[in-house]
Design an enzyme around this catalytic site. Sequence first.
Site, PDB file in Angstrom:
ATOM      1  N   LYS A  74     -42.118  32.618  42.036  1.00  7.28           N
ATOM      2  CA  LYS A  74     -42.211  31.672  40.918  1.00  7.28           C
ATOM      3  C   LYS A  74     -41.150  32.006  39.860  1.00  7.28           C
ATOM      4  O   LYS A  74     -39.988  32.011  40.176  1.00  7.28           O
ATOM      5  CB  LYS A  74     -43.641  31.682  40.374  1.00  7.28           C
ATOM      6  N   ASP A 118     -52.884  39.448  37.754  1.00  4.76           N
ATOM      7  CA  ASP A 118     -51.835  38.605  38.329  1.00  4.76           C
ATOM      8  C   ASP A 118     -51.100  37.961  37.154  1.00  4.76           C
ATOM      9  O   ASP A 118     -51.634  37.087  36.472  1.00  4.76           O
ATOM     10  CB  ASP A 118     -52.477  37.548  39.244  1.00  4.76           C
ATOM     11  N   TYR A 142     -55.850  31.760  42.283  1.00  3.86           N
ATOM     12  CA  TYR A 142     -54.939  31.163  43.257  1.00  3.86           C
ATOM     13  C   TYR A 142     -55.726  30.986  44.568  1.00  3.86           C
ATOM     14  O   TYR A 142     -56.491  31.881  44.953  1.00  3.86           O
ATOM     15  CB  TYR A 142     -53.758  32.116  43.439  1.00  3.86           C
ATOM     16  N   ARG A 155     -38.181  49.489  56.436  1.00  6.55           N
ATOM     17  CA  ARG A 155     -39.595  49.226  56.125  1.00  6.55           C
ATOM     18  C   ARG A 155     -40.167  50.312  55.212  1.00  6.55           C
ATOM     19  O   ARG A 155     -41.115  50.089  54.474  1.00  6.55           O
ATOM     20  CB  ARG A 155     -40.444  49.090  57.402  1.00  6.55           C
TER      21      ARG A 155
HETATM   22  C1  LIG Z   1     -47.961  31.541  44.228  1.00  2.00           C
HETATM   23  C2  LIG Z   1     -48.963  32.455  43.681  1.00  2.00           C
HETATM   24  C3  LIG Z   1     -49.455  33.528  44.423  1.00  2.00           C
HETATM   25  C4  LIG Z   1     -49.034  33.796  45.849  1.00  2.00           C
HETATM   26  O1  LIG Z   1     -47.688  34.126  45.927  1.00  2.00           O
HETATM   27  P1  LIG Z   1     -46.783  33.905  47.257  1.00  2.00           P
HETATM   28  O2  LIG Z   1     -45.460  34.414  46.829  1.00  2.00           O
HETATM   29  O3  LIG Z   1     -46.807  32.438  47.559  1.00  2.00           O
HETATM   30  O4  LIG Z   1     -47.422  34.685  48.350  1.00  2.00           O
HETATM   31  C5  LIG Z   1     -50.364  34.369  43.818  1.00  2.00           C
HETATM   32  N1  LIG Z   1     -50.785  34.153  42.554  1.00  2.00           N
HETATM   33  C6  LIG Z   1     -50.356  33.120  41.821  1.00  2.00           C
HETATM   34  C7  LIG Z   1     -50.861  32.944  40.434  1.00  2.00           C
HETATM   35  C8  LIG Z   1     -49.427  32.224  42.348  1.00  2.00           C
HETATM   36  O5  LIG Z   1     -49.005  31.204  41.620  1.00  2.00           O
END
Ligand SMILES: *Cc1c(COP(=O)(O)O)cnc(C)c1O
Length: 396
Positions: free
Chosen positions: A208, A183, A111, A58
Amino acid sequence: MARSLDTRLIHQPDSVPGSRPFGSVTPPIFQTSTFTFDTAEQGRARFAGEESGYIYSRLGNPTTRLLEAAIADLEGAEEGLAFGSGMAAISAVLIGLVESGDHILASRGLYGCTFGLLEMLQSKFHVSFSLADLGDEAAVREAIRPNTKVVYVETPVNPTMELVDLEACARVAHEFGAKLVVDNTFATPVLQRPIELGADFVVHSATKYLGGHGDVILGLAVGPKDLMDEIHMHTQKDIGGIAAPFDAWLVLRGMKTLSLRMDRHVENALEIASRLARHPVVESVYYPGLAGYKQRDLYLRQMSGGGGVIGFIVKGGLSAGMNMMNRLELCERAVSLGETHTLVEHPASMTHTVVPPEVRQAMGIDDGLIRLSTGLEDVDDIWNDLNQALCSVDGM
Ligand SMILES: *Cc1c(COP(=O)(O)O)cnc(C)c1O
């Protein structure tokens, strides 16, 4: 000699001594929860920070560390951290940067769960937030407040595919002593590098495009070393949303082909968006790479491709869109994005249900909007499926 991004995706930084035993080209997975100390004194020295080395996964793990160094390298940041999900990365950075009484200014499209997190920070911890269109410097100036500590943006915005002007956000944020957090999930470092445009932190849902194969949930954050160390020591270590070594390894593996995959995602998405825009039953299409895209200048300035996600509205709105989705045979009805398969979802009833309807409207998320994540299949096969579904929509 400086190496290009394409090469650095494959020759990831050799940041962890001993992580490639026996001359292995690919590092093994260090699937262990804890690490032995040679002596009691060594254990004491590691805890005291007098000796480097691993203690407990961790607090740090060699496989995870390789991924953290790789994403920092790709984004051009000093330090990286890996988390159990994109949301764990986003929440750790925000919790690390704000205190009760502070304000977060965010892009007007977010998101769904990030919006939920901002609401929770507001109701439980008195960290207020507001959403604004941050498409140019005047808009950012208008929206920022004296107590704004973080400007938090997605660009392209999910799922409206609007852009935020990153250089303007960085300039205004820094003038007010705030940090810019971006992001970069939709663009990836292949298409957009926010740190080079002035951002302080970049966060990713590596679930993603970075992982890219739809087989892992993982999050990443990068930023300046001093602040990332604090986020590691307080937020990540004690809240505990760390990435598992196997998952980190899957993302390291996926990232080797990121550039190739992004080329294909962009090529397919541009073609599909162009064909959708000409289709008689499609009312509107949102995709930054399209020639008539409303923020064309900004797009050319800060991105080198529109990404793989397209938003579109079918004539007849919500019910026509749902009918169309139900007729798909190749494209999968599923949330998530940025993987090999083409995925189609309906934000108003799926990913963005946590956002109240009036806020959704203000974000530009029409009830009829459909989000398409273009996969890596043959573009004509994707199109033939979409076209047969569009052509059979009731009443057309
Ligand atoms: C999917 C997504 C998230 C969240 O990510 P997780 O891996 O599902 O926790 C945050 N921002 C964007 C733009 C996303 O597409």
